[in-house]
Write a protein that holds these residues in place. Structure first.
Motif, PDB file in Angstrom:
ATOM      1  N   LEU A   1      36.003  49.711  44.169  1.00  0.00           N
ATOM      2  CA  LEU A   1      37.538  49.788  43.433  1.00  0.00           C
ATOM      3  C   LEU A   1      37.712  48.997  45.011  1.00  0.00           C
ATOM      4  O   LEU A   1      38.661  49.848  45.302  1.00  0.00           O
ATOM      5  N   ILE A   2      38.789  48.481  44.323  1.00  0.00           N
ATOM      6  CA  ILE A   2      39.292  47.473  45.158  1.00  0.00           C
ATOM      7  C   ILE A   2      40.731  48.339  45.069  1.00  0.00           C
ATOM      8  O   ILE A   2      41.678  47.469  43.797  1.00  0.00           O
ATOM      9  N   ASP A   3      41.510  48.933  46.043  1.00  0.00           N
ATOM     10  CA  ASP A   3      43.138  48.473  46.409  1.00  0.00           C
ATOM     11  C   ASP A   3      43.510  49.737  44.879  1.00  0.00           C
ATOM     12  O   ASP A   3      44.569  49.152  45.084  1.00  0.00           O
ATOM     13  N   ILE A   4      43.143  50.576  44.750  1.00  0.00           N
ATOM     14  CA  ILE A   4      44.086  51.361  43.439  1.00  0.00           C
ATOM     15  C   ILE A   4      45.198  52.399  43.851  1.00  0.00           C
ATOM     16  O   ILE A   4      44.923  53.679  43.903  1.00  0.00           O
ATOM     17  N   GLN A   5      45.942  51.060  44.732  1.00  0.00           N
ATOM     18  CA  GLN A   5      46.802  52.362  45.535  1.00  0.00           C
ATOM     19  C   GLN A   5      48.183  52.521  44.619  1.00  0.00           C
ATOM     20  O   GLN A   5      48.408  50.836  44.461  1.00  0.00           O
ATOM     21  N   ASN A   6      49.098  53.134  45.280  1.00  0.00           N
ATOM     22  CA  ASN A   6      50.841  52.930  44.873  1.00  0.00           C
ATOM     23  C   ASN A   6      51.711  51.626  44.520  1.00  0.00           C
ATOM     24  O   ASN A   6      51.899  51.508  44.059  1.00  0.00           O
TER      25      ASN A   6
ATOM     26  N   ALA B   1      44.513  43.039  44.313  1.00  0.00           N
ATOM     27  CA  ALA B   1      44.699  42.969  43.357  1.00  0.00           C
ATOM     28  C   ALA B   1      43.710  41.553  42.883  1.00  0.00           C
ATOM     29  O   ALA B   1      42.635  40.805  43.967  1.00  0.00           O
ATOM     30  N   THR B   2      43.074  40.822  41.050  1.00  0.00           N
ATOM     31  CA  THR B   2      42.030  39.982  41.600  1.00  0.00           C
ATOM     32  C   THR B   2      42.589  38.626  42.165  1.00  0.00           C
ATOM     33  O   THR B   2      40.770  37.977  42.427  1.00  0.00           O
ATOM     34  N   ASP B   3      43.481  38.579  41.958  1.00  0.00           N
ATOM     35  CA  ASP B   3      43.108  37.000  42.694  1.00  0.00           C
ATOM     36  C   ASP B   3      43.697  36.686  44.725  1.00  0.00           C
ATOM     37  O   ASP B   3      43.766  36.248  45.512  1.00  0.00           O
ATOM     38  N   TYR B   4      43.851  38.451  44.978  1.00  0.00           N
ATOM     39  CA  TYR B   4      43.694  38.245  46.544  1.00  0.00           C
ATOM     40  C   TYR B   4      42.578  39.207  47.053  1.00  0.00           C
ATOM     41  O   TYR B   4      41.440  38.968  47.187  1.00  0.00           O
ATOM     42  N   CYS B   5      42.424  40.711  47.333  1.00  0.00           N
ATOM     43  CA  CYS B   5      41.365  41.510  47.584  1.00  0.00           C
ATOM     44  C   CYS B   5      40.406  41.669  46.770  1.00  0.00           C
ATOM     45  O   CYS B   5      39.445  42.381  47.346  1.00  0.00           O
ATOM     46  N   VAL B   6      40.489  41.493  45.494  1.00  0.00           N
ATOM     47  CA  VAL B   6      39.353  41.304  44.548  1.00  0.00           C
ATOM     48  C   VAL B   6      38.273  39.992  44.870  1.00  0.00           C
ATOM     49  O   VAL B   6      37.433  40.341  45.124  1.00  0.00           O
ATOM     50  N   LYS B   7      38.854  38.918  44.718  1.00  0.00           N
ATOM     51  CA  LYS B   7      38.379  37.975  45.147  1.00  0.00           C
ATOM     52  C   LYS B   7      37.532  37.296  46.297  1.00  0.00           C
ATOM     53  O   LYS B   7      36.061  37.257  46.198  1.00  0.00           O
ATOM     54  N   PHE B   8      38.241  38.392  47.351  1.00  0.00           N
ATOM     55  CA  PHE B   8      37.734  38.352  48.355  1.00  0.00           C
ATOM     56  C   PHE B   8      36.924  38.661  48.775  1.00  0.00           C
ATOM     57  O   PHE B   8      35.657  38.530  49.564  1.00  0.00           O
ATOM     58  N   SER B   9      36.833  40.193  48.515  1.00  0.00           N
ATOM     59  CA  SER B   9      35.900  41.702  48.678  1.00  0.00           C
ATOM     60  C   SER B   9      34.354  40.761  47.388  1.00  0.00           C
ATOM     61  O   SER B   9      33.407  41.072  47.909  1.00  0.00           O
ATOM     62  N   ALA B  10      34.803  40.253  46.401  1.00  0.00           N
ATOM     63  CA  ALA B  10      33.435  39.437  45.760  1.00  0.00           C
ATOM     64  C   ALA B  10      32.538  38.482  46.163  1.00  0.00           C
ATOM     65  O   ALA B  10      31.433  37.863  46.567  1.00  0.00           O
ATOM     66  N   LEU B  11      33.600  38.176  46.641  1.00  0.00           N
ATOM     67  CA  LEU B  11      32.870  36.294  47.819  1.00  0.00           C
ATOM     68  C   LEU B  11      32.130  36.711  48.979  1.00  0.00           C
ATOM     69  O   LEU B  11      30.902  36.358  48.871  1.00  0.00           O
TER      70      LEU B  11
ATOM     71  N   VAL C   1      26.115  40.446  42.364  1.00  0.00           N
ATOM     72  CA  VAL C   1      27.371  41.365  42.367  1.00  0.00           C
ATOM     73  C   VAL C   1      28.359  41.291  40.873  1.00  0.00           C
ATOM     74  O   VAL C   1      27.709  39.650  40.965  1.00  0.00           O
ATOM     75  N   ALA C   2      28.676  42.008  40.615  1.00  0.00           N
ATOM     76  CA  ALA C   2      29.735  41.547  39.318  1.00  0.00           C
ATOM     77  C   ALA C   2      31.254  41.773  38.984  1.00  0.00           C
ATOM     78  O   ALA C   2      31.446  43.363  40.027  1.00  0.00           O
ATOM     79  N   PHE C   3      31.851  41.311  38.224  1.00  0.00           N
ATOM     80  CA  PHE C   3      33.368  41.977  38.501  1.00  0.00           C
ATOM     81  C   PHE C   3      33.852  41.379  37.542  1.00  0.00           C
ATOM     82  O   PHE C   3      33.269  41.526  35.923  1.00  0.00           O
ATOM     83  N   ILE C   4      33.980  42.991  37.004  1.00  0.00           N
ATOM     84  CA  ILE C   4      34.595  43.268  35.978  1.00  0.00           C
ATOM     85  C   ILE C   4      36.134  43.272  35.505  1.00  0.00           C
ATOM     86  O   ILE C   4      37.584  43.682  36.351  1.00  0.00           O
ATOM     87  N   GLU C   5      35.803  42.746  34.305  1.00  0.00           N
ATOM     88  CA  GLU C   5      37.809  41.733  34.671  1.00  0.00           C
ATOM     89  C   GLU C   5      38.750  42.610  33.361  1.00  0.00           C
ATOM     90  O   GLU C   5      39.398  42.325  33.936  1.00  0.00           O
ATOM     91  N   ASP C   6      38.382  43.599  33.117  1.00  0.00           N
ATOM     92  CA  ASP C   6      39.322  44.460  31.954  1.00  0.00           C
ATOM     93  C   ASP C   6      39.890  45.969  33.602  1.00  0.00           C
ATOM     94  O   ASP C   6      41.191  46.014  33.133  1.00  0.00           O
ATOM     95  N   GLY C   7      39.128  45.631  34.219  1.00  0.00           N
ATOM     96  CA  GLY C   7      39.266  46.839  35.365  1.00  0.00           C
ATOM     97  C   GLY C   7      39.798  46.181  36.530  1.00  0.00           C
ATOM     98  O   GLY C   7      40.493  46.636  37.863  1.00  0.00           O
ATOM     99  N   SER C   8      40.839  45.112  36.245  1.00  0.00           N
ATOM    100  CA  SER C   8      41.632  44.458  37.297  1.00  0.00           C
ATOM    101  C   SER C   8      42.676  43.500  37.495  1.00  0.00           C
ATOM    102  O   SER C   8      42.665  43.774  35.159  1.00  0.00           O
ATOM    103  N   ARG C   9      43.735  43.416  37.365  1.00  0.00           N
ATOM    104  CA  ARG C   9      44.767  42.385  37.307  1.00  0.00           C
ATOM    105  C   ARG C   9      45.056  42.315  38.380  1.00  0.00           C
ATOM    106  O   ARG C   9      44.559  42.789  39.946  1.00  0.00           O
TER     107      ARG C   9
END
Ligand code: VGL
Ligand code: ZN
Length: 208
Positions: A7-12, A150-160, A171-179
Motif C-alpha cells: 500500500l503506497i502512501d495512503i496518508q492524509n 499517487a499512481t503517476d508518482y510513488c505507485v509508478k516508481f515503486s512498481a518499476l 508484480v501487479a498494479f491494482i488500478e481501482d485501488g489507486s488515484r
C-alpha cells in the motif's frame, strides 16, 4: 508462494483536506481494507512519505518558486511540491479509516532533505535503498500487488523498482485501488508499468 500487498502512501496529506490532495484519494481506503481482509495476502506492507519540515522537494525551501513548478534539488530537476507529509504531523498519518492493524510492516521514505524518494524501494537518485527489497526477499515474496497514491508518482516508481529489484517476483498494479495527480500522467504511468511487465488489474479481479 508468498503473496504480498504493498500500500503506497495512503496518508492524509494525499487525500482531500491534506496538503497535497489527490482527487478521490480517499476512495482507495475501502479498496485497501477489502483486500487486506480478503485472506489473499500473506503479508501487508505500507509505505509512508515521511519528510523533514525542510525537505528539499518543498517549494517553500526554494525562494521565488511556487508549488508544481520545476526547480532543482542537488543539481537535478525536481518537481516542487507543497509542504506535505511532514514527520510527526497529522498530514503524514495514515488515513484514519485505513485498517492499520492489518499492516505487518511500515516502510518510511523521503527522510533525506537532499533527495526525493517517490519509490518505496530507493531514493530518486537510486543511491540509497530503503531496505524494502531486502525485507520482501527475506519473506520469500513471489507475488506483489501494489496500489495507493499517487499512481503517476510513488505507485509508478515503486512498481518499476519492484520489477527491477525483485527478479522473478510477479508484480501487479491494482488500478481501482489507486488515484493520481495528473490524468495524462496516470495514463502514461499505466503504459510505462505495463511495458515494464507489470500486470494491470483490479481488486475485483483479485478477489474473484
Ligand atoms: C508523492 C509527490 C511527492 C506520492 C510523494 O506519494 O506519490 N508524490 N511526494
Ligand atoms: Zn513527498
Amino acid at each position: 508462494m508468498t503473496r504480498a500487498l504493498l500500500l503506497i502512501d495512503i496518508q492524509n496529506g494525499f487525500c482531500p483536506g491534506g496538503n497535497l490532495p489527490i482527487a478521490e484519494g480517499d476512495a482507495v481506503v475501502p479498496v485497501a481494507n477489502r483486500l487486506m481482509k480478503s485472506g489473499r495476502y500473506d503479508l501487508v506492507v505500507a509505505s509512508q512519505d515521511w519528510h523533514p519540515a525542510n525537505h528539499g522537494s518543498f517549494a517553500s525551501q526554494h525562494p521565488g518558486k511556487a508549488p508544481f513548478e520545476i526547480g532543482e534539488l542537488s543539481g537535478k530537476p525536481q518537481m516542487l511540491w507543497p509542504d506535505h507529509c511532514v514527520q510527526g504531523t497529522p498530514d503524514a498519518d495514515f488515513h484514519p479509516d485505513l485498517d492499520t492493524a492489518a499492516i505487518d510492516h511500515v516502510q518510511r521514505k523521503g527522510e533525506n532533505v537532499a533527495v526525493d524518494s517517490y519509490s518505496a524501494f530507493r531514493d530518486n537518485d537510486r543511491a540509497a535503498l530503503t531496505g524494502l527489497a531486502g525485507y520482501l526477499a527475506s519473506k520469500n515474496v513471489t507475488e506483489l500487488d501494489l496500489m495507493g497514491l499517487a499512481t503517476d508518482y510513488c505507485v509508478k516508481f515503486s512498481a518499476l523498482d519492484a520489477v527491477d529489484m525483485l527478479p522473478g517476483v510477479r508484480v501487479a498494479f491494482i488500478e481501482d485501488g489507486s488515484r493520481g495527480i495528473d490524468p495524462e500522467g496516470v495514463k502514461s504511468a499505466i503504459e510505462e508499468m505495463r511495458a515494464a511487465g507489470v500486470l494491470i488489474t483490479t481488486s475485483h479481479d483479485r478477489l474473484a
